[in-house]
Design an enzyme around this catalytic site. Structure first.
Site, PDB file in Angstrom:
ATOM      1  N   GLY A  53       2.752  -1.284   4.380  1.00  0.00           N
ATOM      2  CA  GLY A  53       2.682   0.148   4.095  1.00  0.00           C
ATOM      3  C   GLY A  53       4.068   0.717   3.839  1.00  0.00           C
ATOM      4  O   GLY A  53       4.611   0.625   2.738  1.00  0.00           O
ATOM      5  N   GLY A  54       4.655   1.291   4.871  1.00  0.00           N
ATOM      6  CA  GLY A  54       5.946   1.991   4.737  1.00  0.00           C
ATOM      7  C   GLY A  54       7.016   1.184   4.016  1.00  0.00           C
ATOM      8  O   GLY A  54       7.697   1.695   3.114  1.00  0.00           O
TER       9      GLY A  54
ATOM     10  N   ASN B 273       0.856  -1.188   0.000  1.00  0.00           N
ATOM     11  CA  ASN B 273       0.000   0.000   0.000  1.00  0.00           C
ATOM     12  C   ASN B 273       0.892   1.238   0.000  1.00  0.00           C
ATOM     13  O   ASN B 273       1.494   1.560   1.020  1.00  0.00           O
ATOM     14  CB  ASN B 273      -0.899  -0.026   1.246  1.00  0.00           C
ATOM     15  N   TRP B 274       0.959   1.887  -1.150  1.00  0.00           N
ATOM     16  CA  TRP B 274       1.844   3.060  -1.265  1.00  0.00           C
ATOM     17  C   TRP B 274       1.278   4.300  -0.586  1.00  0.00           C
ATOM     18  O   TRP B 274       1.964   5.306  -0.458  1.00  0.00           O
ATOM     19  CB  TRP B 274       2.091   3.387  -2.736  1.00  0.00           C
ATOM     20  N   LYS B 275       0.017   4.253  -0.232  1.00  0.00           N
ATOM     21  CA  LYS B 275      -0.660   5.427   0.338  1.00  0.00           C
ATOM     22  C   LYS B 275      -0.479   6.629  -0.606  1.00  0.00           C
ATOM     23  O   LYS B 275      -0.450   6.440  -1.819  1.00  0.00           O
ATOM     24  CB  LYS B 275      -0.148   5.709   1.750  1.00  0.00           C
TER      25      LYS B 275
ATOM     26  N   GLU C 237      -5.392  -5.551  10.362  1.00  0.00           N
ATOM     27  CA  GLU C 237      -4.365  -4.546  10.642  1.00  0.00           C
ATOM     28  C   GLU C 237      -4.675  -3.853  11.968  1.00  0.00           C
ATOM     29  O   GLU C 237      -5.497  -2.911  12.002  1.00  0.00           O
ATOM     30  CB  GLU C 237      -4.352  -3.490   9.541  1.00  0.00           C
TER      31      GLU C 237
ATOM     32  N   GLU D  47      -6.923   4.383   7.827  1.00  0.00           N
ATOM     33  CA  GLU D  47      -6.789   5.824   7.561  1.00  0.00           C
ATOM     34  C   GLU D  47      -8.065   6.380   6.921  1.00  0.00           C
ATOM     35  O   GLU D  47      -8.413   7.546   7.131  1.00  0.00           O
ATOM     36  CB  GLU D  47      -5.545   6.073   6.690  1.00  0.00           C
TER      37      GLU D  47
ATOM     38  N   SER E 259       3.374  -2.609  10.400  1.00  0.00           N
ATOM     39  CA  SER E 259       4.828  -2.630  10.635  1.00  0.00           C
ATOM     40  C   SER E 259       5.484  -3.945  10.212  1.00  0.00           C
ATOM     41  O   SER E 259       6.381  -4.449  10.886  1.00  0.00           O
ATOM     42  CB  SER E 259       5.129  -2.304  12.110  1.00  0.00           C
TER      43      SER E 259
ATOM     44  N   GLY F  36       2.259   1.754  10.987  1.00  0.00           N
ATOM     45  CA  GLY F  36       3.196   2.878  10.933  1.00  0.00           C
ATOM     46  C   GLY F  36       3.898   3.160  12.246  1.00  0.00           C
ATOM     47  O   GLY F  36       4.585   4.178  12.368  1.00  0.00           O
TER      48      GLY F  36
ATOM     49  N   HIS G  41      -9.557   0.874   4.898  1.00  0.00           N
ATOM     50  CA  HIS G  41      -8.258   1.036   5.572  1.00  0.00           C
ATOM     51  C   HIS G  41      -8.449   1.947   6.780  1.00  0.00           C
ATOM     52  O   HIS G  41      -9.275   2.862   6.756  1.00  0.00           O
ATOM     53  CB  HIS G  41      -7.244   1.639   4.590  1.00  0.00           C
TER      54      HIS G  41
HETATM   55  C1  PEP Z   1      -0.810   0.037   6.224  1.00  0.00           C
HETATM   56  O1  PEP Z   1      -0.936   1.244   6.149  1.00  0.00           O
HETATM   57  O2  PEP Z   1      -1.661  -0.710   5.711  1.00  0.00           O
HETATM   58  C2  PEP Z   1       0.340  -0.511   6.911  1.00  0.00           C
HETATM   59  C3  PEP Z   1       0.322  -1.760   7.253  1.00  0.00           C
HETATM   60  O3  PEP Z   1       1.358   0.363   7.162  1.00  0.00           O
HETATM   61  P1  PEP Z   1       2.796  -0.014   7.800  1.00  0.00           P
HETATM   62  O4  PEP Z   1       3.274  -1.268   7.124  1.00  0.00           O
HETATM   63  O5  PEP Z   1       3.651   1.177   7.504  1.00  0.00           O
HETATM   64  O6  PEP Z   1       2.579  -0.237   9.258  1.00  0.00           O
END
Ligand code: PEP
Length: 268
Positions: free
Chosen positions: A247-248, A18-20, A180, A112, A226, A186, A110
């Site tokens: 994500g990140g 997920n590039w956001k 999640e 967010e 994470s 994050g 998600h």
């Molecule tokens: C996400 O936003 O779906 C996510 C899992 O982010 P991260 O891997 O950065 O925790």
């Protein structure tokens, strides 16, 4: 804990990035080219793990063109979908438009979106229905906040969120579930693989109840929060974890490629 990932032969692992709101369409082209090259170069067996990226909407046409032209073994998806198919909904993106770009998946609900855009369980169910109307596989994101965890324990909130989302799912159509925990997204503070398995097992039990045993056995449940190359193998050993939503780390090319090649770390 399962002895080995080979205990889950019927569910193809899915590693989703997920590039956001990162990477414009030119950066996306460069990234996808390098990612495909890195994975190929390392002789990764693409057949054993499905890889999907979730770029911003404005990148999707570029990613589609690249993937189709070079026949890259990468899936891609949208980060959101409108619950409506067309009309006066400024700023929304229809499932019809996503389907026209060969979009295989779409992220729905998600944390967010829930946190910053007021997405309720009802909206998540309506978006799940919209994805299925356009033959796009919804990746239904659910997870508890730290406060939920404290008040209700680990599984109650994600199970209730999934139950609500399934109201929108069409009979017989594929879904993917992404568990999640919000406190892990994050934060650098991933759940332990045992915590992830506990909730994913409860989610699968709900899938058995609502969809039946066969559909539940075929449905992939991802862990997200994470995920890194250092912890992916632990999650993938768990019986009910079939992949990761990243994500990140999905924006760091070598790190993401290393997560995709998690089998290398199994047993380490
Ligand atoms: C996400 O936003 O779906 C996510 C899992 O982010 P991260 O891997 O950065 O925790």
């Amino acid at each position: 804990m399962a002895d080995s990932v080979t205990q889950k032969p019927t569910r193809t692992p899915l590693i989703a990035g997920n590039w956001k709101m990162n990477l414009d369409h030119l950066q996306a082209i460069a990234f996808v080219q390098k990612l495909a090259w890195t994975l190929k170069d390392a002789q990764h067996d693409f057949g054993s793990v499905e890889v999907a990226v979730f770029p911003p909407f404005t990148d999707l046409r570029s990613v589609q063109t690249l993937v189709n032209a070079d026949d890259l073994p990468l899936a891609f998806g949208g980060q959101d979908i409108s619950q409506h198919d067309s009309g006066a909904y400024t700023g929304e993106v229809s499932g019809a438009f996503l389907a026209a770009l060969d979009t295989a998946y779409v992220l729905i609900g998600h944390s967010e979106r829930r946190q910053y855009h007021g997405e309720t369980d009802e909206i998540v169910a309506a978006k799940t229905a919209a994805a299925h109307r356009h033959d796009i596989v919804p990746i239904i994101c659910i997870g508890e906040t730290a406060e939920d965890l404290e008040a209700h324990g680990p599984a109650a909130v994600p199970v209730a969120q999934l139950r609500a989302a399934l109201e929108g799912a069409a009979t017989g159509k594929e879904i993917v579930v992404a568990y999640e925990p919000v406190w892990a997204i994050g934060s650098g503070q991933a759940a332990t693989s045992e915590q992830a398995q506990q909730v994913c097992a409860a989610l699968r039990a709900l899938l058995v109840e609502v969809l039946g045993a066969d559909a539940a056995a075929a449905t992939r449940i991802l862990y997200g929060g994470s995920v890194k190359s250092g912890n992916i193998a632990g999650f993938m050993r768990e019986t009910d974890v079939d992949g990761a939503l990243v994500g990140g780390a999905s924006l760091q090319l070598e790190e993401f490629a290393s997560i995709v090649r998690y089998q290398k770390h199994v047993g380490t």
